[in-house]
Design an enzyme around this catalytic site. Structure first.
Site, PDB file in Angstrom:
ATOM      1  N   LYS A  65       0.833  -1.204   0.000  1.00  0.00           N
ATOM      2  CA  LYS A  65       0.000   0.000   0.000  1.00  0.00           C
ATOM      3  C   LYS A  65       0.871   1.260   0.000  1.00  0.00           C
ATOM      4  O   LYS A  65       0.596   2.221  -0.719  1.00  0.00           O
ATOM      5  CB  LYS A  65      -0.923  -0.004   1.215  1.00  0.00           C
ATOM      6  CG  LYS A  65      -2.024  -1.043   1.163  1.00  0.00           C
ATOM      7  CD  LYS A  65      -2.851  -1.020   2.446  1.00  0.00           C
ATOM      8  CE  LYS A  65      -3.932  -2.071   2.441  1.00  0.00           C
ATOM      9  NZ  LYS A  65      -4.721  -2.079   3.700  1.00  0.00           N
TER      10      LYS A  65
ATOM     11  N   ALA B 227      -1.294   1.066   6.322  1.00  0.00           N
ATOM     12  CA  ALA B 227      -1.447   0.029   7.338  1.00  0.00           C
ATOM     13  C   ALA B 227      -2.328  -1.090   6.810  1.00  0.00           C
ATOM     14  O   ALA B 227      -3.123  -0.894   5.886  1.00  0.00           O
ATOM     15  CB  ALA B 227      -2.052   0.613   8.615  1.00  0.00           C
ATOM     16  N   ASP B 228      -2.170  -2.261   7.428  1.00  0.00           N
ATOM     17  CA  ASP B 228      -3.038  -3.385   7.086  1.00  0.00           C
ATOM     18  C   ASP B 228      -3.242  -4.237   8.331  1.00  0.00           C
ATOM     19  O   ASP B 228      -2.287  -4.538   9.042  1.00  0.00           O
ATOM     20  CB  ASP B 228      -2.449  -4.243   5.965  1.00  0.00           C
ATOM     21  CG  ASP B 228      -3.452  -5.255   5.460  1.00  0.00           C
ATOM     22  OD1 ASP B 228      -4.309  -4.878   4.641  1.00  0.00           O
ATOM     23  OD2 ASP B 228      -3.410  -6.427   5.907  1.00  0.00           O
ATOM     24  N   THR B 229      -4.489  -4.613   8.576  1.00  0.00           N
ATOM     25  CA  THR B 229      -4.833  -5.410   9.745  1.00  0.00           C
ATOM     26  C   THR B 229      -5.183  -6.830   9.340  1.00  0.00           C
ATOM     27  O   THR B 229      -5.992  -7.041   8.422  1.00  0.00           O
ATOM     28  CB  THR B 229      -6.020  -4.782  10.506  1.00  0.00           C
ATOM     29  OG1 THR B 229      -5.673  -3.456  10.920  1.00  0.00           O
ATOM     30  CG2 THR B 229      -6.386  -5.619  11.725  1.00  0.00           C
TER      31      THR B 229
ATOM     32  N   ALA C 135       0.097  -4.094  10.661  1.00  0.00           N
ATOM     33  CA  ALA C 135       1.399  -3.601  10.206  1.00  0.00           C
ATOM     34  C   ALA C 135       1.257  -2.142   9.802  1.00  0.00           C
ATOM     35  O   ALA C 135       0.301  -1.762   9.125  1.00  0.00           O
ATOM     36  CB  ALA C 135       1.909  -4.433   9.042  1.00  0.00           C
TER      37      ALA C 135
END
Length: 203
Positions: free
Chosen positions: A48, A64-66, A101
């Site tokens: 991203k 960010a990525d969950t 992250a």
């Protein structure tokens, strides 16, 4: 630049009183072959950030990525009511990992700095009727794992071990750490932290 359409990440980042604009990027959010939530979250956050850099060569970028993982299974955002019901039933009365992250690309740089806090979350033994009510309200559909730790109506979480903001979608202290590593000072006196941030292990 915040490379995310998540209203929760926007609200959390706004607490740091740093200027930013919201420019979501469109990538294929597939886990690939890995079932390791830390690897998947880091890769997607990095992708991203790198996609956002292609749209702006100079601005600092936060992405960010969950990823939610339980018993070796990665749990994405439910696509419909059936998936939401299945995921929430699966998580009921269990402990799982939430990995968000955070990738930060400093101004005029290309390589992102990445952190991936892990929070262990334990769910309560909620009823099928409570699941149905949450689905009726539309709560699960834009959230990995199908729930929100801050949802006072469903109140699905009994306890957590780690960063609270990480479960919402953006660890504030990890974000501050990455900004400081890049030379961007955050005025902590102006920041408006959540009450849970005072006991965060990253503070």
């Amino acid at each position: 630049m915040l490379a995310s359409a998540s209203p929760r990440r926007r609200q959390l980042l706004a607490r740091l009183k740093v200027p930013f604009d919201v420019r979501p990027v469109d990538i294929l959010e597939e886990p690939g072959r890995s079932v390791n939530p830390q690897i998947v979250a880091r890769r997607l956050a990095r992708e991203k950030a790198e996609a956002a850099r292609l749209t702006d060569e100079h601005a600092p970028i936060l992405a960010a990525d969950t990823v939610v993982a339980c018993d070796g299974r990665l749990l994405a955002k439910p696509g419909d009511a059936r998936e939401a019901r299945e995921i929430l039933t699966f998580l009921r009365n269990r402990t799982h990992d939430v990995v968000t992250a955070v990738a930060f690309v400093p101004r005029d740089k290309r390589a992102p700095l990445v952190r991936h806090p892990v929070t262990k979350v334990t769910m309560r033994d909620y009823s099928d009727a409570e699941i149905a009510e949450s689905i009726k309200l539309g709560t699960p559909f834009d959230k990995a794992g199908g729930y929100a730790i801050q949802d006072e109506d469903f109140s699905s979480v009994t306890s957590y071990d780690g960063c609270y903001c990480n479960v919402i979608g953006l660890s504030l202290w990890s974000t501050i750490e990455l900004m400081r590593k890049s030379g961007w000072e955050v005025d902590l006196r102006a920041a408006e932290f959540l009450p849970q941030c005072a006991s965060c292990p990253f503070s």
